[in-house]
Design an enzyme around this catalytic site. Structure first.
Site, PDB file in Angstrom:
ATOM      1  N   ASN A 198     -28.122  48.887 151.953  1.00 25.05           N
ATOM      2  CA  ASN A 198     -26.904  48.671 152.856  1.00 25.05           C
ATOM      3  C   ASN A 198     -26.355  49.915 153.463  1.00 25.05           C
ATOM      4  O   ASN A 198     -26.835  50.942 152.864  1.00 25.05           O
ATOM      5  CB  ASN A 198     -25.713  47.993 151.918  1.00 25.05           C
ATOM      6  CG  ASN A 198     -24.866  49.037 151.497  1.00 25.05           C
ATOM      7  OD1 ASN A 198     -24.191  49.646 152.269  1.00 25.05           O
ATOM      8  ND2 ASN A 198     -25.073  49.641 150.129  1.00 25.05           N
ATOM      9  N   GLY A 253     -21.123  51.704 155.911  1.00 23.44           N
ATOM     10  CA  GLY A 253     -20.194  52.828 156.570  1.00 23.44           C
ATOM     11  C   GLY A 253     -18.851  52.755 156.022  1.00 23.44           C
ATOM     12  O   GLY A 253     -17.939  53.384 156.923  1.00 23.44           O
ATOM     13  N   CYS A 297     -20.989  58.166 149.262  1.00 27.38           N
ATOM     14  CA  CYS A 297     -21.474  57.325 150.066  1.00 27.38           C
ATOM     15  C   CYS A 297     -22.243  57.831 150.882  1.00 27.38           C
ATOM     16  O   CYS A 297     -22.089  58.729 151.563  1.00 27.38           O
ATOM     17  CB  CYS A 297     -20.243  56.840 150.627  1.00 27.38           C
ATOM     18  SG  CYS A 297     -20.921  55.614 152.018  1.00 27.38           S
ATOM     19  N   GLY A 348     -22.630  45.379 140.178  1.00 34.13           N
ATOM     20  CA  GLY A 348     -22.572  45.476 141.560  1.00 34.13           C
ATOM     21  C   GLY A 348     -23.455  44.428 142.421  1.00 34.13           C
ATOM     22  O   GLY A 348     -22.743  43.362 142.241  1.00 34.13           O
TER      23      GLY A 348
HETATM   24  C1  LIG Z   1     -22.893  46.242 150.049  1.00 33.60           C
HETATM   25  C2  LIG Z   1     -22.440  47.306 149.401  1.00 33.60           C
HETATM   26  C3  LIG Z   1     -21.316  48.078 149.370  1.00 33.60           C
HETATM   27  C4  LIG Z   1     -20.952  49.102 148.685  1.00 33.60           C
HETATM   28  N1  LIG Z   1     -19.734  49.799 148.903  1.00 33.60           N
HETATM   29  C5  LIG Z   1     -19.316  50.982 148.125  1.00 33.60           C
HETATM   30  C6  LIG Z   1     -18.116  51.561 148.349  1.00 33.60           C
HETATM   31  O1  LIG Z   1     -17.195  51.206 149.031  1.00 33.60           O
HETATM   32  N2  LIG Z   1     -17.704  52.534 147.443  1.00 33.60           N
HETATM   33  C7  LIG Z   1     -18.605  52.798 146.506  1.00 33.60           C
HETATM   34  O2  LIG Z   1     -18.333  53.707 145.506  1.00 33.60           O
HETATM   35  N3  LIG Z   1     -19.677  52.146 146.336  1.00 33.60           N
HETATM   36  C8  LIG Z   1     -20.111  51.544 146.870  1.00 33.60           C
HETATM   37  N4  LIG Z   1     -21.481  50.613 146.795  1.00 33.60           N
HETATM   38  C9  LIG Z   1     -22.239  51.259 145.569  1.00 33.60           C
HETATM   39  C10 LIG Z   1     -21.802  50.325 144.381  1.00 33.60           C
HETATM   40  O3  LIG Z   1     -20.514  50.281 143.773  1.00 33.60           O
HETATM   41  C11 LIG Z   1     -22.715  50.750 143.274  1.00 33.60           C
HETATM   42  O4  LIG Z   1     -22.529  52.107 142.911  1.00 33.60           O
HETATM   43  C12 LIG Z   1     -24.600  50.527 143.722  1.00 33.60           C
HETATM   44  O5  LIG Z   1     -24.495  49.435 144.476  1.00 33.60           O
HETATM   45  C13 LIG Z   1     -25.301  50.523 142.584  1.00 33.60           C
HETATM   46  O6  LIG Z   1     -25.189  49.545 141.700  1.00 33.60           O
HETATM   47  P1  LIG Z   1     -25.997  47.969 141.948  1.00 33.60           P
HETATM   48  O7  LIG Z   1     -27.316  48.527 141.867  1.00 33.60           O
HETATM   49  O8  LIG Z   1     -25.352  47.253 140.686  1.00 33.60           O
HETATM   50  O9  LIG Z   1     -25.530  47.335 143.059  1.00 33.60           O
HETATM   51  C14 LIG Z   1     -21.737  49.488 147.598  1.00 33.60           C
HETATM   52  C15 LIG Z   1     -22.900  49.000 147.109  1.00 33.60           C
HETATM   53  C16 LIG Z   1     -23.218  47.805 148.116  1.00 33.60           C
HETATM   54  C17 LIG Z   1     -24.447  46.909 147.815  1.00 33.60           C
END
Ligand SMILES: Cc1cc2nc3c(=O)[nH]c(=O)nc-3n(C[C@H](O)[C@H](O)[C@H](O)COP(=O)(O)O)c2cc1C
Length: 332
Positions: free
Chosen positions: A87, A90, A148, A282
């Site tokens: 992703n 942004g 990020c 997530g």
């Molecule tokens: C579409 C999307 C948007 C995300 N937006 C944020 C965000 O705004 N802030 C943040 O700290 N992490 C954001 N993340 C990261 C997730 O919180 C998480 O740390 C990361 O996806 C790893 O976990 P997962 O594999 O279970 O998704 C985002 C992840 C995805 C896929």
């Protein structure tokens, strides 16, 4: 198990399963259970309650907010890839004031602790956001998104130990709320950064944000994402996230929230034994929005299987067979 004074005795004692304590603490933050939902991957509105018993979750971490509204990156912003999702959103968000006005009221009433995720472009912006949120009812803690990968300089503060220490210490001074520092796996030494966060006064570190990646459409000679690179999440990054938890647990005395590829109860248990006191779900919520509720329901049975009566008794109990063998006296 405690028996009430009106209990009828032996029969009750054999029939009732032992109570399992799910409560966990992350520094000064106490949560009813270790299952949180991760920033950017969970909605905040009534639609979520159709899928998840939101009020029973360990905590909800809404999408990161910034001082001012941000439009986010050029599309495409998400693309599926082997074992994961790339992703490049942004940090699209409406800014802190809109959050307080429109989103926090629902979150504050949802029943779960709310950990507000904040991001600024500079240490001063992080501190300003923390000061703005200080004393606002309905907020249990702050999570500093210094990791990020989808905004310019988004990981600067999580790449340099001294910058990390400064931002955490600055926020720590501006607020009485517990502070979680969310770190990036895209660094040479996650231990050095986690230690800096702990030195700055973080109550816990959240490990990890997404891993930088690229997906390519070679026929059209273009990247699939409008922004070129993006952040990889989902099952593909679980071993990386576990490795970060593993390394930090061994080297730094700070509570850990594990996140990265968690989709099943086995995943949850792997993070707990490796050293995470709590976990975040997530990307898995995108493919199955009911997953967090289901894992919460199943957690007591996994504790029973592990032979522990409390989540905290499981945390960091991992053994490394080679380490034990190396410590043993040599065979004669
Ligand atoms: C579409 C999307 C948007 C995300 N937006 C944020 C965000 O705004 N802030 C943040 O700290 N992490 C954001 N993340 C990261 C997730 O919180 C998480 O740390 C990361 O996806 C790893 O976990 P997962 O594999 O279970 O998704 C985002 C992840 C995805 C896929």
């Amino acid at each position: 198990m405690s028996l009430s004074p009106t209990s009828s005795g032996a029969a009750d004692r054999t029939e009732a399963p032992p109570a399992r304590s799910l409560a966990v603490t992350l520094g000064r933050l106490s949560l009813p259970n270790p299952l949180m939902v991760a920033s950017g991957t969970f909605g905040y509105g009534k639609e979520m309650t159709d899928f998840v018993p939101v009020g029973q979750l360990g905590a909800v971490v809404p999408k990161t907010i910034t001082p001012l509204p941000r439009r986010g990156n050029h599309p495409w912003r998400t693309v599926e890839t082997s074992g994961g999702l790339l992703n490049s959103i942004g940090l699209d968000n409406d800014g802190v004031e809109a959050f307080l006005d429109k989103q926090l009221p629902w979150l504050a009433a949802c029943g779960a602790p709310v950990v507000v995720s904040i991001a600024g472009g500079t240490v001063e912006e992080f501190v300003g956001l923390a000061a703005r949120l200080e004393g606002v009812p309905g907020i249990a803690a702050l999570e500093l998104n210094i990791s990020c990968p989808n905004v310019s300089h988004g990981v600067d503060l999580a790449s340099d130990p001294e910058m990390c220490r400064r931002v955490v210490a600055g926020v720590r001074e501006a607020t009485n709320l517990p502070v979680l520092a969310k770190l990036s796996p895209n660094v040479t030494s996650i231990v050095a950064i986690a230690r800096a966060a702990a030195d700055g006064g973080a109550d816990a570190v959240t490990l990890v944000n997404t891993c930088l990646g690229v997906v390519v459409d070679w026929r059209r000679r273009r990247t699939m994402l409008g922004n070129g690179m993006g952040g990889l999440s989902g099952p593909a990054i679980k071993p990386i996230a576990l490795r970060c938890v593993y390394q930090v647990r061994q080297a730094v005395d700070v509570p850990i929230v594990g996140v990265g590829g968690i989709a099943s109860l086995d995943d949850v248990m792997e993070f707990l034994v490796t050293g995470a006191s709590a976990v975040q779900i997530g990307t898995a919520s995108f493919t199955d929005p009911t997953v967090a509720g289901r894992l919460l329901e199943q957690l007591p049975s996994a504790l029973a299987e592990a032979g522990v009566s409390a989540v905290r008794d499981l945390v960091g109990t991992l053994k490394v067979p080679g380490a034990a063998a190396a410590a043993a006296p040599p065979p004669r």
